[in-house]
Design a protein around this motif. Structure first.
Motif, PDB file in Angstrom:
ATOM      1  N   LEU A 195       1.257 149.335 109.434  1.00  0.00           N
ATOM      2  CA  LEU A 195       1.702 150.722 109.569  1.00  0.00           C
ATOM      3  C   LEU A 195       2.995 150.967 108.800  1.00  0.00           C
ATOM      4  O   LEU A 195       3.138 151.976 108.104  1.00  0.00           O
ATOM      5  CB  LEU A 195       1.899 151.072 111.046  1.00  0.00           C
ATOM      6  N   ALA A 196       3.951 150.035 108.906  1.00  0.00           N
ATOM      7  CA  ALA A 196       5.242 150.195 108.230  1.00  0.00           C
ATOM      8  C   ALA A 196       5.240 149.641 106.809  1.00  0.00           C
ATOM      9  O   ALA A 196       6.151 149.936 106.032  1.00  0.00           O
ATOM     10  CB  ALA A 196       6.338 149.508 109.051  1.00  0.00           C
ATOM     11  N   GLY A 197       4.235 148.825 106.475  1.00  0.00           N
ATOM     12  CA  GLY A 197       4.166 148.266 105.127  1.00  0.00           C
ATOM     13  C   GLY A 197       4.854 146.933 104.955  1.00  0.00           C
ATOM     14  O   GLY A 197       4.962 146.420 103.833  1.00  0.00           O
ATOM     15  N   ASP A 198       5.315 146.310 106.030  1.00  0.00           N
ATOM     16  CA  ASP A 198       6.009 145.020 105.929  1.00  0.00           C
ATOM     17  C   ASP A 198       5.066 143.915 105.467  1.00  0.00           C
ATOM     18  O   ASP A 198       4.040 143.656 106.106  1.00  0.00           O
ATOM     19  CB  ASP A 198       6.599 144.632 107.288  1.00  0.00           C
ATOM     20  N   ASN A 199       5.419 143.250 104.371  1.00  0.00           N
ATOM     21  CA  ASN A 199       4.701 142.070 103.852  1.00  0.00           C
ATOM     22  C   ASN A 199       3.249 142.348 103.492  1.00  0.00           C
ATOM     23  O   ASN A 199       2.436 141.417 103.435  1.00  0.00           O
ATOM     24  CB  ASN A 199       4.757 140.903 104.847  1.00  0.00           C
ATOM     25  N   VAL A 200       2.898 143.613 103.273  1.00  0.00           N
ATOM     26  CA  VAL A 200       1.535 143.925 102.814  1.00  0.00           C
ATOM     27  C   VAL A 200       1.502 143.897 101.289  1.00  0.00           C
ATOM     28  O   VAL A 200       0.810 143.072 100.684  1.00  0.00           O
ATOM     29  CB  VAL A 200       1.060 145.286 103.350  1.00  0.00           C
ATOM     30  N   VAL A 201       2.266 144.788 100.674  1.00  0.00           N
ATOM     31  CA  VAL A 201       2.425 144.764  99.214  1.00  0.00           C
ATOM     32  C   VAL A 201       3.840 144.341  98.850  1.00  0.00           C
ATOM     33  O   VAL A 201       4.049 143.530  97.952  1.00  0.00           O
ATOM     34  CB  VAL A 201       2.087 146.134  98.599  1.00  0.00           C
ATOM     35  N   GLU A 202       4.822 144.893  99.570  1.00  0.00           N
ATOM     36  CA  GLU A 202       6.221 144.568  99.323  1.00  0.00           C
ATOM     37  C   GLU A 202       6.759 143.647 100.416  1.00  0.00           C
ATOM     38  O   GLU A 202       6.369 143.763 101.577  1.00  0.00           O
ATOM     39  CB  GLU A 202       7.053 145.853  99.287  1.00  0.00           C
ATOM     40  N   PRO A 203       7.682 142.714 100.053  1.00  0.00           N
ATOM     41  CA  PRO A 203       8.288 141.835 101.064  1.00  0.00           C
ATOM     42  C   PRO A 203       9.047 142.651 102.105  1.00  0.00           C
ATOM     43  O   PRO A 203       9.593 143.716 101.820  1.00  0.00           O
ATOM     44  CB  PRO A 203       9.240 140.949 100.247  1.00  0.00           C
ATOM     45  N   SER A 204       9.083 142.123 103.321  1.00  0.00           N
ATOM     46  CA  SER A 204       9.726 142.837 104.423  1.00  0.00           C
ATOM     47  C   SER A 204      11.206 142.509 104.499  1.00  0.00           C
ATOM     48  O   SER A 204      11.608 141.341 104.441  1.00  0.00           O
ATOM     49  CB  SER A 204       9.054 142.459 105.744  1.00  0.00           C
ATOM     50  N   ALA A 205      12.018 143.569 104.646  1.00  0.00           N
ATOM     51  CA  ALA A 205      13.449 143.375 104.869  1.00  0.00           C
ATOM     52  C   ALA A 205      13.726 143.037 106.325  1.00  0.00           C
ATOM     53  O   ALA A 205      14.842 142.648 106.673  1.00  0.00           O
ATOM     54  CB  ALA A 205      14.210 144.642 104.459  1.00  0.00           C
ATOM     55  N   ASN A 206      12.722 143.186 107.192  1.00  0.00           N
ATOM     56  CA  ASN A 206      12.906 142.952 108.618  1.00  0.00           C
ATOM     57  C   ASN A 206      12.572 141.519 109.035  1.00  0.00           C
ATOM     58  O   ASN A 206      12.776 141.155 110.196  1.00  0.00           O
ATOM     59  CB  ASN A 206      12.030 143.917 109.421  1.00  0.00           C
ATOM     60  N   MET A 207      11.991 140.737 108.109  1.00  0.00           N
ATOM     61  CA  MET A 207      11.605 139.365 108.447  1.00  0.00           C
ATOM     62  C   MET A 207      12.117 138.413 107.371  1.00  0.00           C
ATOM     63  O   MET A 207      11.345 137.768 106.661  1.00  0.00           O
ATOM     64  CB  MET A 207      10.079 139.266 108.595  1.00  0.00           C
ATOM     65  N   ASP A 208      13.442 138.324 107.262  1.00  0.00           N
ATOM     66  CA  ASP A 208      14.033 137.453 106.254  1.00  0.00           C
ATOM     67  C   ASP A 208      13.789 135.973 106.559  1.00  0.00           C
ATOM     68  O   ASP A 208      14.002 135.104 105.704  1.00  0.00           O
ATOM     69  CB  ASP A 208      15.530 137.728 106.105  1.00  0.00           C
ATOM     70  N   TRP A 209      13.320 135.677 107.774  1.00  0.00           N
ATOM     71  CA  TRP A 209      12.992 134.299 108.132  1.00  0.00           C
ATOM     72  C   TRP A 209      11.680 133.839 107.508  1.00  0.00           C
ATOM     73  O   TRP A 209      11.365 132.633 107.505  1.00  0.00           O
ATOM     74  CB  TRP A 209      12.912 134.138 109.652  1.00  0.00           C
ATOM     75  N   TYR A 210      10.888 134.770 106.977  1.00  0.00           N
ATOM     76  CA  TYR A 210       9.604 134.422 106.368  1.00  0.00           C
ATOM     77  C   TYR A 210       9.780 134.329 104.852  1.00  0.00           C
ATOM     78  O   TYR A 210      10.244 135.265 104.211  1.00  0.00           O
ATOM     79  CB  TYR A 210       8.553 135.475 106.711  1.00  0.00           C
ATOM     80  N   GLY A 211       9.392 133.198 104.291  1.00  0.00           N
ATOM     81  CA  GLY A 211       9.561 132.989 102.859  1.00  0.00           C
ATOM     82  C   GLY A 211       8.269 132.877 102.084  1.00  0.00           C
ATOM     83  O   GLY A 211       8.285 132.527 100.900  1.00  0.00           O
ATOM     84  N   GLY A 212       7.146 133.206 102.727  1.00  0.00           N
ATOM     85  CA  GLY A 212       5.854 133.092 102.055  1.00  0.00           C
ATOM     86  C   GLY A 212       5.480 134.339 101.290  1.00  0.00           C
ATOM     87  O   GLY A 212       6.260 135.293 101.167  1.00  0.00           O
ATOM     88  N   PRO A 213       4.254 134.389 100.779  1.00  0.00           N
ATOM     89  CA  PRO A 213       3.809 135.540  99.975  1.00  0.00           C
ATOM     90  C   PRO A 213       3.446 136.736 100.850  1.00  0.00           C
ATOM     91  O   PRO A 213       3.181 136.597 102.049  1.00  0.00           O
ATOM     92  CB  PRO A 213       2.564 135.003  99.267  1.00  0.00           C
TER      93      PRO A 213
END
Length: 447
Positions: A195-213
């Motif tokens: 819904l917010a677009g996190d980590n779908v096409v663009e990396p999420s600014a809300n989950m800096d702990w995730y370093g994957g694609p």
């Protein structure tokens, strides 16, 4: 014009088409994820987006509901669920995609089987608030059953759990453990908010702990195997071409689509089920002669010998020809509303060949929740997955589904009205083959 083996390798390396399917429980956000992929990758036409915005406003929503980009049926929009498989085609500069947005409700398991049957990757969504549920395990089992080589676990709605890493980690560990036990070869877990677009096409600014694609980055880079040395070359004959023109008075070619592997001029082949052999003297593709052709090209193959070949025959390299059999044990997914019963007369369609058959036995029905077997159910009903033993009127050349999804699969069809009853996977690992007794039937179904 001639195509060398080196040119073949270069062209296959440049292939950028990926078929993938989405699956998950109802309300996990599959359609929203697909809509977000299409929207954020700029694969939505202006008029399509305008129609979605209009439909969203008419439902009292301020922001466009991206799920409507795939939920095209009126019943789907009214109920807010996906009922049928929605196919969408889109592309990025790095790869072309064919996606199948499959239903999540257990009632539509057969639709998920349809959508995932040709997929090279499955995206299984999980609601971060609910974790791995019964339907998640079903979809993992179906992906394993269909031999989908890559599975992505998309832990959705991370915004509703405050983007907490421990929530994602626990779900990813539970799913990976279960799917690995099923034999899924590759699992990638990605935390997202469709819904917010996190980590779908663009990396999420809300989950800096995730370093994957991101999801799209993984879809663009996941390897798609085109290793011809691992493929069994198979060519189902669709049509015999004999133009009988003054220019080509003796022309005889066998047309069809290469199901797997590659064929070369000069190669010795075996015709199945007859077992006759010959040598390839020419291959015609798109009006030109080539010395090599590969799946999934549509070509015409010419042979050195004038032998009896017709629609439904299978050409294979003589050193790698599959065995022929009339006794088939397979796993099937029942897709029709009418039941499939022991003793039922059916038609079996394998590639371009259709033969009469009888269901001799239904040894078990699979419980997808825990992969337990319910023995001797007597019949299969819609959405059931089970083992069947079928005796065919004529021999067939089937590969094991584990070796070739194209030539190891078949359909069971109602001979009365042509309804597809079940989709089958030959020689699957859920059970071993059993001997089948020959029966005689007074109505001409003498097997």
């Amino acid at each position: 014009m001639s195509t060398s083996t080196e040119q073949l390798s270069e062209q296959l390396a440049a292939t950028t088409l990926l078929r993938f399917a989405t699956a998950g429980s109802v309300d996990d956000g599959k359609s929203t994820l697909v809509g977000r992929l299409l929207h954020d990758s700029k694969s939505v036409l202006a008029d399509q987006l305008e129609a979605v915005e209009h439909a969203s406003r008419s439902r009292g929503q301020e922001a466009p509901d991206l799920a409507l980009l795939t939920d095209g049926l009126r019943a789907e929009r009214e109920q807010g669920i996906t009922i049928d498989v929605a196919y969408r085609y889109f592309a990025t500069p790095r790869r072309r995609f064919i996606l199948a947005d499959t239903p999540g409700h257990v009632q539509y398991t057969r639709n998920m089987v349809t959508g995932a049957s040709t997929a090279e990757l499955a995206v299984v969504l999980v609601d971060a608030r609910n974790g791995v549920v019964e339907q998640t395990r079903r979809h993992a089992a179906v992906a394993a059953l269909l031999r989908v080589p890559h599975v992505v676990l998309a832990v959705n709605k991370m915004d509703l759990v405050d983007y907490q890493e421990p929530v994602f980690a626990a779900i990813a560990e539970e799913f990976t453990t279960y799917a690995s036990e099923l034999g899924v070869p590759e699992i990638t877990a990605i935390p997202i908010s469709a819904l917010a677009g996190d980590n779908v096409v663009e990396p999420s600014a809300n989950m800096d702990w995730y370093g994957g694609p991101t999801v799209l980055e993984h879809l663009e880079t996941v390897p798609v195997s085109h290793d011809l040395t691992a493929c069994h070359a198979r060519f189902p004959v669709q049509y015999v071409i004999r133009p009988q023109t003054a220019e080509h008075p003796d022309y005889r070619g066998y047309a069809g689509q290469i199901a797997a592997g590659a064929f070369r001029v000069g190669e010795q082949i075996t015709v199945l089920p007859s077992g006759q052999t010959s040598t390839i003297t020419g291959i015609d593709a798109l009006g030109a002669s080539v010395d090599i052709a590969w799946a999934p090209q549509s070509v015409t193959i010419r042979l050195a010998d004038d032998i009896d070949i017709s629609r439904g025959d299978l050409l294979a390299p003589s050193g790698d020809a599959p065995p022929t059999t009339q006794d088939i044990e397979a796993t099937v997914c029942h897709v029709a509303d009418q039941a499939l019963s022991v003793g039922q007369r059916v038609l079996l369609k394998h590639t371009t060949r259709t033969v009469k058959a009888i269901v001799k036995e239904i040894p078990s029905r699979l419980t997808l929740d825990d992969l337990s077997q319910h023995p001797n159910p007597g019949q299969l009903v819609a959405n059931d997955i089970g083992r069947v033993v079928v005796r065919t009127a004529e021999p067939l050349a089937l590969d094991a589904y584990a070796d070739s999804r194209r030539t190891g699969s078949f359909l069971l069809i109602d001979p009365a009205d042509g309804t597809t009853l079940a989709a089958g996977m030959a020689g699957d690992s859920f059970a071993t083959a059993k001997a089948v007794a020959v029966v005689e039937d007074e109505e001409g179904w003498d097997f």
